[in-house]
Design an enzyme around this catalytic site. Structure first.
Site, mmCIF file in Angstrom:
data_model
loop_
_atom_site.group_PDB
_atom_site.id
_atom_site.type_symbol
_atom_site.label_atom_id
_atom_site.label_comp_id
_atom_site.label_asym_id
_atom_site.label_seq_id
_atom_site.Cartn_x
_atom_site.Cartn_y
_atom_site.Cartn_z
ATOM 1 N N GLU A 32 -7.841 -18.076 -28.268
ATOM 2 C CA GLU A 32 -6.949 -18.827 -27.096
ATOM 3 C C GLU A 32 -7.730 -19.071 -25.832
ATOM 4 O OE1 GLU A 32 -3.091 -17.152 -27.463
ATOM 5 O OE2 GLU A 32 -2.999 -17.622 -29.647
ATOM 6 N N TYR B 254 -1.782 -24.620 -32.011
ATOM 7 C CA TYR B 254 -0.676 -23.944 -33.065
ATOM 8 C C TYR B 254 -1.086 -24.168 -34.359
ATOM 9 C CZ TYR B 254 2.568 -22.697 -29.117
ATOM 10 O OH TYR B 254 3.010 -21.777 -28.092
HETATM 11 P P1 IDP Z 1 5.634 -16.203 -30.230
HETATM 12 O O1 IDP Z 1 5.506 -17.347 -28.985
HETATM 13 O O2 IDP Z 1 6.710 -15.305 -29.445
HETATM 14 O O3 IDP Z 1 4.261 -15.440 -30.121
HETATM 15 P P2 IDP Z 1 5.321 -17.599 -32.675
HETATM 16 O O4 IDP Z 1 5.829 -16.649 -33.886
HETATM 17 O O5 IDP Z 1 3.806 -17.304 -32.741
HETATM 18 O O6 IDP Z 1 5.950 -16.910 -31.354
HETATM 19 O O7 IDP Z 1 5.850 -18.892 -32.498
HETATM 20 C C1 IDP Z 1 5.152 -19.918 -31.512
HETATM 21 C C2 IDP Z 1 6.271 -20.978 -31.009
HETATM 22 O O8 IDP Z 1 6.982 -21.742 -32.058
HETATM 23 C C3 IDP Z 1 7.329 -19.945 -30.311
HETATM 24 O O9 IDP Z 1 7.112 -19.534 -29.036
HETATM 25 C C4 IDP Z 1 8.726 -21.191 -30.395
HETATM 26 O O10 IDP Z 1 8.498 -21.801 -29.579
HETATM 27 C C5 IDP Z 1 8.365 -21.822 -31.746
HETATM 28 N N1 IDP Z 1 9.086 -21.278 -32.928
HETATM 29 C C6 IDP Z 1 8.868 -20.101 -33.596
HETATM 30 N N2 IDP Z 1 9.620 -19.873 -34.618
HETATM 31 C C7 IDP Z 1 10.528 -21.022 -34.183
HETATM 32 C C8 IDP Z 1 11.563 -21.226 -35.165
HETATM 33 O O11 IDP Z 1 12.134 -20.772 -36.291
HETATM 34 N N3 IDP Z 1 12.199 -22.599 -34.633
HETATM 35 C C9 IDP Z 1 11.759 -23.470 -33.525
HETATM 36 N N4 IDP Z 1 10.797 -23.107 -33.094
HETATM 37 C C10 IDP Z 1 10.084 -21.763 -33.192
#
Ligand code: IDP
Length: 142
Positions: free
Chosen positions: A128, A51
């Site tokens: 990934e 990440y």
């Molecule tokens: P995705 O998993 O749907 O691709 P991403 O934006 O890539 O979403 O974010 C990776 C992961 O980080 C998310 O699946 C979620 O678990 C976590 N995440 C994203 N935004 C937030 C937030 O605003 N608060 C807490 N966790 C978040």
């Protein structure tokens, strides 16, 4: 449409809820084939590296803490339009906003514990997949 590969992770909350098989069924019923799979416990370094693009975000420490809280199951899915198809099956990042019938609507509780990961572009899928699997660990299904 091209045959693609995408990286999928069943996250610790879904493994703990014992719904790995139900999630795999969603992939199979949508015509995606599992061409590589393993269960593992991520270290802080491995989860943080995966990440890395979120390193500056306020939720990064919680995200790494969650992803290392229990075993995950990591798989490569293959099929027509696999990257977008898997994202559709997953539903929105926040399960409260995920469409009914999606994996996150059905199995996730919160934006932190949201059941699954899926690559969001061909470039991230390539990175990934290579992050978790050697080429020799990916099987040709034909
Ligand atoms: P995705 O998993 O749907 O691709 P991403 O934006 O890539 O979403 O974010 C990776 C992961 O980080 C998310 O699946 C979620 O678990 C976590 N995440 C994203 N935004 C937030 C937030 O605003 N608060 C807490 N966790 C978040």
């Amino acid at each position: 449409m091209a045959v693609e590969r995408t990286l999928s992770i069943v996250k610790p909350d879904a493994v703990a809820k014992n719904v790995v098989g139900k999630i795999y069924s969603r992939f199979e019923e949508a015509g995606l084939q599992i061409v590589a799979a393993k269960m593992l416990r991520l270290s802080d370094d491995v989860a943080g590296g995966f990440y890395a693009e979120h390193r500056e975000r306020p939720f990064f420490a919680d995200l790494v803490g969650f992803m290392t809280s229990g075993p995950v199951v990591v798989q490569v899915l293959e099929g027509e339009n696999a990257i977008a198809k898997n994202r559709e099956l997953m539903g929105a990042t926040n399960p409260q906003e995920a469409e009914a019938g999606t994996i996150r609507a059905d199995f996730a509780q919160s934006i932190d514990a949201n059941a699954v990961h899926g690559s969001d572009s061909p470039a991230s899928a390539e990175r990934e997949i290579a992050y978790f699997f050697a080429a020799s660990e990916i099987c040709e299904r034909g």
